[in-house]
Design a protein around this motif. Structure first.
Motif, PDB file in Angstrom:
ATOM      1  N   MET A   1       0.825  -1.208   0.000  1.00 40.35           N
ATOM      2  CA  MET A   1       0.000   0.000   0.000  1.00 40.35           C
ATOM      3  C   MET A   1       0.860   1.260   0.000  1.00 40.35           C
ATOM      4  SD  MET A   1      -3.099   1.041   2.590  1.00 40.35           S
ATOM      5  CE  MET A   1      -3.791  -0.583   2.569  1.00 40.35           C
ATOM      6  N   ASN A   2       2.174   1.098   0.021  1.00 42.00           N
ATOM      7  CA  ASN A   2       3.108   2.230  -0.041  1.00 42.00           C
ATOM      8  C   ASN A   2       2.869   3.286   1.021  1.00 42.00           C
ATOM      9  OD1 ASN A   2       4.792   1.399  -2.053  1.00 42.00           O
ATOM     10  ND2 ASN A   2       3.744   2.477  -3.685  1.00 42.00           N
ATOM     11  N   ASN A   3       2.333   2.872   2.172  1.00 46.69           N
ATOM     12  CA  ASN A   3       2.094   3.811   3.266  1.00 46.69           C
ATOM     13  C   ASN A   3       1.213   4.985   2.860  1.00 46.69           C
ATOM     14  OD1 ASN A   3       3.703   2.316   5.108  1.00 46.69           O
ATOM     15  ND2 ASN A   3       5.527   3.226   4.209  1.00 46.69           N
ATOM     16  N   TYR A   4       0.194   4.726   2.051  1.00 42.68           N
ATOM     17  CA  TYR A   4      -0.696   5.788   1.594  1.00 42.68           C
ATOM     18  C   TYR A   4      -1.377   6.483   2.765  1.00 42.68           C
ATOM     19  CZ  TYR A   4      -0.069   3.873  -3.096  1.00 42.68           C
ATOM     20  OH  TYR A   4       0.459   3.439  -4.273  1.00 42.68           O
ATOM     21  N   LYS A   5      -1.768   5.728   3.781  1.00 40.78           N
ATOM     22  CA  LYS A   5      -2.417   6.337   4.950  1.00 40.78           C
ATOM     23  C   LYS A   5      -1.461   7.307   5.636  1.00 40.78           C
ATOM     24  CE  LYS A   5      -5.664   2.657   5.955  1.00 40.78           C
ATOM     25  NZ  LYS A   5      -6.125   1.653   6.923  1.00 40.78           N
ATOM     26  N   LYS A  23       0.207   7.128 -12.417  1.00 42.46           N
ATOM     27  CA  LYS A  23      -1.011   6.485 -12.903  1.00 42.46           C
ATOM     28  C   LYS A  23      -1.086   5.026 -12.470  1.00 42.46           C
ATOM     29  CE  LYS A  23       0.560   5.361 -17.581  1.00 42.46           C
ATOM     30  NZ  LYS A  23       0.282   5.535 -19.001  1.00 42.46           N
ATOM     31  N   GLU A  24       0.050   4.389 -12.246  1.00 41.68           N
ATOM     32  CA  GLU A  24       0.063   3.002 -11.784  1.00 41.68           C
ATOM     33  C   GLU A  24      -0.418   2.891 -10.331  1.00 41.68           C
ATOM     34  OE1 GLU A  24       2.578   3.507 -15.212  1.00 41.68           O
ATOM     35  OE2 GLU A  24       2.813   4.434 -13.254  1.00 41.68           O
ATOM     36  N   GLU A  25      -0.165   3.918  -9.532  1.00 40.13           N
ATOM     37  CA  GLU A  25      -0.555   3.926  -8.121  1.00 40.13           C
ATOM     38  C   GLU A  25      -1.960   4.479  -7.891  1.00 40.13           C
ATOM     39  OE1 GLU A  25       3.260   5.032  -5.512  1.00 40.13           O
ATOM     40  OE2 GLU A  25       2.741   6.560  -6.995  1.00 40.13           O
ATOM     41  N   PHE A  26      -2.511   5.162  -8.877  1.00 44.14           N
ATOM     42  CA  PHE A  26      -3.720   5.958  -8.690  1.00 44.14           C
ATOM     43  C   PHE A  26      -4.882   5.198  -8.056  1.00 44.14           C
ATOM     44  CE2 PHE A  26      -7.833   7.516 -10.216  1.00 44.14           C
ATOM     45  CZ  PHE A  26      -7.820   8.778  -9.657  1.00 44.14           C
ATOM     46  N   LEU A  27      -5.258   4.063  -8.587  1.00 48.70           N
ATOM     47  CA  LEU A  27      -6.433   3.351  -8.074  1.00 48.70           C
ATOM     48  C   LEU A  27      -6.249   2.885  -6.635  1.00 48.70           C
ATOM     49  CD1 LEU A  27      -7.584   1.306 -11.188  1.00 48.70           C
ATOM     50  CD2 LEU A  27      -8.612   3.375 -10.230  1.00 48.70           C
ATOM     51  N   LYS A  28      -5.068   2.397  -6.305  1.00 45.62           N
ATOM     52  CA  LYS A  28      -4.811   1.956  -4.930  1.00 45.62           C
ATOM     53  C   LYS A  28      -4.802   3.144  -3.968  1.00 45.62           C
ATOM     54  CE  LYS A  28      -2.304  -2.188  -6.159  1.00 45.62           C
ATOM     55  NZ  LYS A  28      -1.037  -2.888  -6.166  1.00 45.62           N
ATOM     56  N   PHE A  29      -4.184   4.250  -4.386  1.00 44.30           N
ATOM     57  CA  PHE A  29      -4.149   5.439  -3.545  1.00 44.30           C
ATOM     58  C   PHE A  29      -5.553   5.996  -3.348  1.00 44.30           C
ATOM     59  CE2 PHE A  29      -4.007  10.031  -2.970  1.00 44.30           C
ATOM     60  CZ  PHE A  29      -3.199  10.126  -1.850  1.00 44.30           C
ATOM     61  N   ARG A  30      -6.313   6.082  -4.420  1.00 49.97           N
ATOM     62  CA  ARG A  30      -7.664   6.651  -4.335  1.00 49.97           C
ATOM     63  C   ARG A  30      -8.561   5.818  -3.428  1.00 49.97           C
ATOM     64  NH1 ARG A  30     -12.694   7.337  -6.094  1.00 49.97           N
ATOM     65  NH2 ARG A  30     -13.384   9.443  -6.555  1.00 49.97           N
ATOM     66  N   GLU A  31      -8.392   4.519  -3.445  1.00 49.37           N
ATOM     67  CA  GLU A  31      -9.174   3.641  -2.573  1.00 49.37           C
ATOM     68  C   GLU A  31      -8.957   3.998  -1.098  1.00 49.37           C
ATOM     69  OE1 GLU A  31      -9.265  -1.071  -1.438  1.00 49.37           O
ATOM     70  OE2 GLU A  31      -8.841  -0.518  -3.515  1.00 49.37           O
ATOM     71  N   VAL A  32      -7.722   4.302  -0.740  1.00 50.85           N
ATOM     72  CA  VAL A  32      -7.408   4.708   0.634  1.00 50.85           C
ATOM     73  C   VAL A  32      -7.931   6.126   0.888  1.00 50.85           C
ATOM     74  CG1 VAL A  32      -5.530   5.192   2.262  1.00 50.85           C
ATOM     75  CG2 VAL A  32      -5.390   3.212   0.740  1.00 50.85           C
ATOM     76  N   LEU A  33      -7.752   7.008  -0.076  1.00 56.88           N
ATOM     77  CA  LEU A  33      -8.145   8.408   0.089  1.00 56.88           C
ATOM     78  C   LEU A  33      -9.648   8.570   0.291  1.00 56.88           C
ATOM     79  CD1 LEU A  33      -7.248  11.385   0.097  1.00 56.88           C
ATOM     80  CD2 LEU A  33      -7.624  11.390  -2.372  1.00 56.88           C
ATOM     81  N   VAL A  34     -10.470   7.901  -0.488  1.00 58.39           N
ATOM     82  CA  VAL A  34     -11.924   8.090  -0.383  1.00 58.39           C
ATOM     83  C   VAL A  34     -12.474   7.571   0.945  1.00 58.39           C
ATOM     84  CG1 VAL A  34     -12.320   8.120  -2.873  1.00 58.39           C
ATOM     85  CG2 VAL A  34     -12.538   5.979  -1.628  1.00 58.39           C
ATOM     86  N   GLY A  49       1.118  12.766 -18.472  1.00 58.09           N
ATOM     87  CA  GLY A  49       1.689  11.445 -18.230  1.00 58.09           C
ATOM     88  C   GLY A  49       0.915  10.629 -17.215  1.00 58.09           C
ATOM     89  N   GLY A  50      -0.236  11.127 -16.780  1.00 57.18           N
ATOM     90  CA  GLY A  50      -1.059  10.375 -15.848  1.00 57.18           C
ATOM     91  C   GLY A  50      -0.750  10.605 -14.379  1.00 57.18           C
ATOM     92  N   ARG A  51       0.157  11.517 -14.073  1.00 50.87           N
ATOM     93  CA  ARG A  51       0.461  11.819 -12.671  1.00 50.87           C
ATOM     94  C   ARG A  51      -0.650  12.688 -12.083  1.00 50.87           C
ATOM     95  NH1 ARG A  51       4.525  15.377 -12.220  1.00 50.87           N
ATOM     96  NH2 ARG A  51       4.108  16.050 -14.326  1.00 50.87           N
ATOM     97  N   VAL A  52      -0.863  12.580 -10.781  1.00 49.59           N
ATOM     98  CA  VAL A  52      -1.825  13.427 -10.075  1.00 49.59           C
ATOM     99  C   VAL A  52      -1.133  13.991  -8.847  1.00 49.59           C
ATOM    100  CG1 VAL A  52      -4.066  13.545  -8.927  1.00 49.59           C
ATOM    101  CG2 VAL A  52      -3.752  11.984 -10.852  1.00 49.59           C
ATOM    102  N   ILE A  53      -1.266  15.305  -8.654  1.00 49.96           N
ATOM    103  CA  ILE A  53      -0.707  15.986  -7.506  1.00 49.96           C
ATOM    104  C   ILE A  53      -1.866  16.301  -6.557  1.00 49.96           C
ATOM    105  CG2 ILE A  53       0.609  17.977  -6.660  1.00 49.96           C
ATOM    106  CD1 ILE A  53       2.220  16.291  -8.609  1.00 49.96           C
ATOM    107  N   TYR A  54      -1.801  15.762  -5.336  1.00 45.29           N
ATOM    108  CA  TYR A  54      -2.837  16.000  -4.332  1.00 45.29           C
ATOM    109  C   TYR A  54      -2.356  17.029  -3.333  1.00 45.29           C
ATOM    110  CZ  TYR A  54      -5.566  12.052  -5.946  1.00 45.29           C
ATOM    111  OH  TYR A  54      -6.327  11.211  -6.713  1.00 45.29           O
TER     112      TYR A  54
END
Length: 62
Positions: A1-5, A23-34, A49-54
């Motif tokens: 989970m790459n320490n998303y929390k 973009k490869e991490e997006f779905l896993k990160f978003r699952e934790v974020l929501v 390039g599919g990157r997202v800055i939060y």
């Protein structure tokens, strides 16, 4: 989970200013974020390039 929390908590506490997700991490990160109680305080900005800055705001979005 790459320490998303942990990353989300650091962003909320002001320890870091932003989180960059590939973009490869997006779905896993978003699952934790929501599932975060302050989900509406986060803003994601899509980049080339599919990157997202939060970032975190004290004011929730509508």
């Amino acid at each position: 989970m790459n320490n998303y929390k942990d990353m989300i908590e650091k962003l909320k506490n002001g320890e870091i200013k932003s989180i960059e997700i590939t973009k490869e991490e997006f779905l896993k990160f978003r699952e934790v974020l929501v599932n975060d109680e302050k989900f509406k305080h986060f803003r994601g900005e899509a980049k080339q390039g599919g990157r997202v800055i939060y970032t975190y705001s004290d004011t929730p979005r509508a």
